[in-house]
Motif scaffolding. Structure first.
Motif, short mmCIF file in Angstrom:
data_model
loop_
_atom_site.label_atom_id
_atom_site.label_comp_id
_atom_site.label_asym_id
_atom_site.label_seq_id
_atom_site.Cartn_x
_atom_site.Cartn_y
_atom_site.Cartn_z
N GLY A 199 0.83 -1.22 0.00
CA GLY A 199 0.00 0.00 0.00
C GLY A 199 0.86 1.26 0.00
N GLY A 200 1.91 1.26 0.81
CA GLY A 200 2.80 2.42 0.88
C GLY A 200 3.46 2.68 -0.48
N GLY A 201 3.89 1.61 -1.11
CA GLY A 201 4.52 1.73 -2.43
C GLY A 201 3.53 2.27 -3.46
N ILE A 202 2.28 1.80 -3.38
CA ILE A 202 1.27 2.25 -4.34
C ILE A 202 0.97 3.74 -4.13
CG2 ILE A 202 -1.11 1.92 -5.16
CD1 ILE A 202 -0.79 -1.08 -4.23
N ALA A 203 0.88 4.14 -2.84
CA ALA A 203 0.64 5.56 -2.55
C ALA A 203 1.80 6.40 -3.11
CB ALA A 203 0.49 5.77 -1.05
N GLN A 204 3.02 5.89 -2.97
CA GLN A 204 4.18 6.63 -3.47
C GLN A 204 4.11 6.82 -4.99
OE1 GLN A 204 8.09 5.17 -2.24
NE2 GLN A 204 9.04 6.13 -4.03
N VAL A 205 3.86 5.73 -5.74
CA VAL A 205 3.86 5.88 -7.21
C VAL A 205 2.64 6.69 -7.68
CG1 VAL A 205 5.30 3.86 -7.65
CG2 VAL A 205 2.82 3.57 -7.66
N SER A 206 1.56 6.64 -6.89
CA SER A 206 0.38 7.44 -7.23
C SER A 206 0.70 8.93 -7.09
CB SER A 206 -0.78 7.04 -6.31
OG SER A 206 -1.81 7.99 -6.37
N ALA A 207 1.35 9.29 -5.98
CA ALA A 207 1.72 10.70 -5.76
C ALA A 207 2.78 11.13 -6.78
CB ALA A 207 2.22 10.90 -4.33
N GLN A 208 3.70 10.21 -7.11
CA GLN A 208 4.72 10.53 -8.11
C GLN A 208 4.07 10.83 -9.47
OE1 GLN A 208 8.23 7.76 -6.16
NE2 GLN A 208 7.62 7.29 -8.22
N ALA A 209 2.93 10.17 -9.73
CA ALA A 209 2.23 10.38 -11.00
C ALA A 209 1.52 11.74 -11.03
CB ALA A 209 1.22 9.26 -11.22
N GLY A 210 1.47 12.41 -9.87
CA GLY A 210 0.80 13.71 -9.81
C GLY A 210 -0.63 13.61 -9.31
N PHE A 211 -1.07 12.38 -8.96
CA PHE A 211 -2.43 12.24 -8.44
C PHE A 211 -2.47 12.73 -6.99
CE2 PHE A 211 -2.45 8.27 -11.28
CZ PHE A 211 -2.98 8.96 -12.35
N GLU A 212 -3.55 13.42 -6.65
CA GLU A 212 -3.82 13.71 -5.24
C GLU A 212 -4.05 12.36 -4.58
OE1 GLU A 212 -6.92 16.48 -3.32
OE2 GLU A 212 -7.01 16.81 -5.48
N THR A 213 -3.35 12.07 -3.49
CA THR A 213 -3.39 10.71 -2.96
C THR A 213 -3.73 10.69 -1.47
OG1 THR A 213 -1.69 10.09 -4.57
CG2 THR A 213 -1.97 8.60 -2.70
N ILE A 214 -4.61 9.76 -1.10
CA ILE A 214 -4.92 9.59 0.33
C ILE A 214 -4.36 8.23 0.75
CG2 ILE A 214 -6.77 9.36 2.04
CD1 ILE A 214 -8.58 10.96 0.17
N GLN A 215 -3.57 8.25 1.82
CA GLN A 215 -3.04 6.99 2.36
C GLN A 215 -3.84 6.64 3.61
OE1 GLN A 215 0.27 4.59 1.98
NE2 GLN A 215 -1.69 3.81 2.70
N TYR A 216 -4.64 5.57 3.50
CA TYR A 216 -5.51 5.16 4.61
C TYR A 216 -4.97 3.90 5.29
CZ TYR A 216 -9.33 2.65 6.86
OH TYR A 216 -10.08 1.94 7.77
N ASP A 217 -5.12 3.85 6.61
CA ASP A 217 -5.03 2.57 7.32
C ASP A 217 -5.91 2.68 8.56
OD1 ASP A 217 -4.29 -0.05 8.24
OD2 ASP A 217 -2.49 0.13 7.03
N ILE A 218 -6.02 1.59 9.32
CA ILE A 218 -7.01 1.59 10.41
C ILE A 218 -6.59 2.44 11.61
CG2 ILE A 218 -8.29 -0.51 9.88
CD1 ILE A 218 -6.36 -2.01 11.72
N ASN A 219 -5.28 2.74 11.75
CA ASN A 219 -4.90 3.69 12.80
C ASN A 219 -3.70 4.52 12.34
OD1 ASN A 219 -2.36 2.45 13.67
ND2 ASN A 219 -3.65 0.79 14.45
N MET A 220 -3.49 5.64 13.05
CA MET A 220 -2.49 6.62 12.61
C MET A 220 -1.07 6.06 12.71
SD MET A 220 -2.60 9.17 10.93
CE MET A 220 -3.90 10.28 10.64
N ASP A 221 -0.85 5.14 13.66
CA ASP A 221 0.48 4.53 13.78
C ASP A 221 0.87 3.84 12.48
OD1 ASP A 221 1.24 5.21 16.24
OD2 ASP A 221 1.17 3.16 17.11
#
Ligand code: CAA
Length: 284
Positions: A15-37
Motif C-alpha cells: 500500500g505504501g509503495g502504491i501511494a508513493q507511485v500514485s503521488a509521483q504520477a501527480g495524483f492527489e493521494t490519500i493513504q488510509y489505514d485503520i490507525n495513525m500509527d
C-alpha cells in the motif's frame, strides 16, 4: 474518465509503495489505514525511499517534498467520497476485503473505480459484493512497488472495457507497464512464480541442498535477480502459502499443494523479512 484523486487502502509495504507511485504520477493521494500509527509507518517508508533518491541525485528535494505533500493521511474510509480511484492493498482475507468493498461501494462516488491489489483472490467475487461490478478491477503491483515495472491488470467477469482503459492509462502515468489477464486463480504471475517457489521449498524439505545452493543455482544459472528462497522471504511466507492454497482450491490440482516445510515456517511465525526470520535469518 480521468483519474485525479486516488485513495490507497492499507499502508503496508504494498500500500505504501502504491501511494508513493500514485503521488509521483501527480495524483492527489490519500493513504488510509485503520490507525495513525500504521499510516505514519507507511509515510515514513515513502519519505525514506524518496530521500534515498534525492541522495543519489535521481530527484530534487523540491520534487520529493511535492510528492510527499500530495499524500494525505487518513483513518476514515469516508475520505473515499471524492476519489476517482480506490486501490485496496490490505490483508489477503476475503471476509475482510468484502467488508471494505461494501463500505467503499457505499461511500465512493458513482463514477469511481474500485481496484484491488490482491495477489490471488478472485476479482469477480470481490466485484460481486458491490453494486458496481463493472467498475471493479485488479491492479496487481509487484514488490518493491517503486522499483518493479509491472502492474498485472486483472479483468473480472464484469469489468468493462472503459474501466480497463482508464486503469491502463493511470498505470502508465504511475510509471508502470500494465499487462492484463483474465480472472483465474493466481492470475498469470503467481501461477508461474509460486509453483517455482513451492518447488524450491519441496527441495529444501527433502534436503536436496541448503537454501543458499537453491538460490545460487537460480541466480547464477537462470539470471534471476534473487533466488526463490530469498524471494519467498521478500513476499512473506504467509502470503506464499495463502496464494498456493487459493490455487490448490481453485484448480483442485495437486501440483499446487504447499510444501509441509512452508506450512511449518508459517506456523512458527517465520514469515520472512518482515518478521526478521524466514527461510533466511535477517536479525543481524
Ligand atoms: N523500495 C524502494 N526501492 C528499492 C527497494 C524498496 N524496497 N529495494 C530496492 N530498491 C531500489 C534500490 O534503491 C536500487 O535503486 P537504484 O538502482 O536507484 O540504486 C534498486 O532498487 C536496486 O536495489 P539494490 O541495488 O539494493 O539491489 P538489487 O539490484 O539486488 O535489486 C530488487 C533489488 C529490485 C529487489 C531485485 O533483487 C529484484 O528485482 N528482485 C526480484 C523481485 C521480485 O521478483 N518481485 C516480485 C515479487 S512477487 C509480487 O510482488 C507479487 C505477488 O503477488 C507475490
Amino acid at each position: 474518465m480521468e483519474i485525479k484523486k486516488v485513495m490507497v487502502i492499507g499502508a503496508g509495504q504494498m500500500g505504501g509503495g502504491i501511494a508513493q507511485v500514485s503521488a509521483q504520477a501527480g495524483f492527489e493521494t490519500i493513504q488510509y489505514d485503520i490507525n495513525m500509527d500504521l499510516v505514519d509507518k507507511g509515510l515514513a517508508l515513502i519519505k525514506k525511499n524518496l530521500g534515498r533518491e534525492v541522495e543519489k541525485g535521481k530527484r530534487t528535494q523540491e520534487d520529493a517534498d511535492a510528492i510527499l505533500a500530495r499524500i494525505k493521511p487518513s483513518v476514515s474510509l469516508e475520505d473515499a467520497a471524492d476519489c476517482d480511484l480506490v486501490v485496496e492493498a490490505i490483508i489477503e482475507n476475503f471476509d475482510i476485503k468484502k467488508k471494505v468493498f461494501e463500505e467503499l461501494d457505499r461511500i465512493a462516488p458513482p463514477h469511481a473505480i474500485l481496484a484491488s491489489n490482491t495477489s490471488s483472490l478472485p476479482i469477480t467475487q470481490i466485484a460481486a459484493v458491490t453494486k458496481r461490478p463493472g467498475q471493479v478491477i485488479g491492479m496487481h503491483f509487484m514488490n518493491p512497488v517503486p522499483v518493479m515495472k509491472l502492474v498485472e491488470v486483472i479483468r473480472g467477469l464484469a469489468t468493462t472495457d472503459d474501466v480497463y482503459k482508464t486503469i491502463e492509462k493511470a498505470s502508465i502515468k504511475m510509471g508502470k507497464t500494465p499487462v492484463w489477464c483474465k480472472d483465474v486463480p493466481g492470475f498469470i504471475s503467481n501461477r508461474v512464480l509460486q509453483v517455482m517457489i513451492n518447488e524450491a521449498l519441496w527441495e529444501l524439505y527433502e534436503g536436496v541442498a541448503p537454501a543458499e545452493n537453491i538460490d545460487n543455482i537460480m541466480k547464477l544459472g537462470m539470471n534471476h535477480p534473487m533466488g526463490p528462497c530469498a524471494l519467498a522471504d521478500l513476499i512473506g511466507l504467509d502470503t506464499v502459502l495463502a496464494i498456493l492454497n487459493v490455487m490448490y482450491d481453485g484448480y483442485g490440482d495437486p501440483k499446487y499443494r504447499p510444501s509441509p516445510l512452508l506450512k511449518q515456517y508459517v506456523q512458527a511465525g517465520w514469515l520472512g523479512r518482515k518478521t526478521g526470520k524466514g527461510i533466511f535469518d535477517y536479525s543481524k
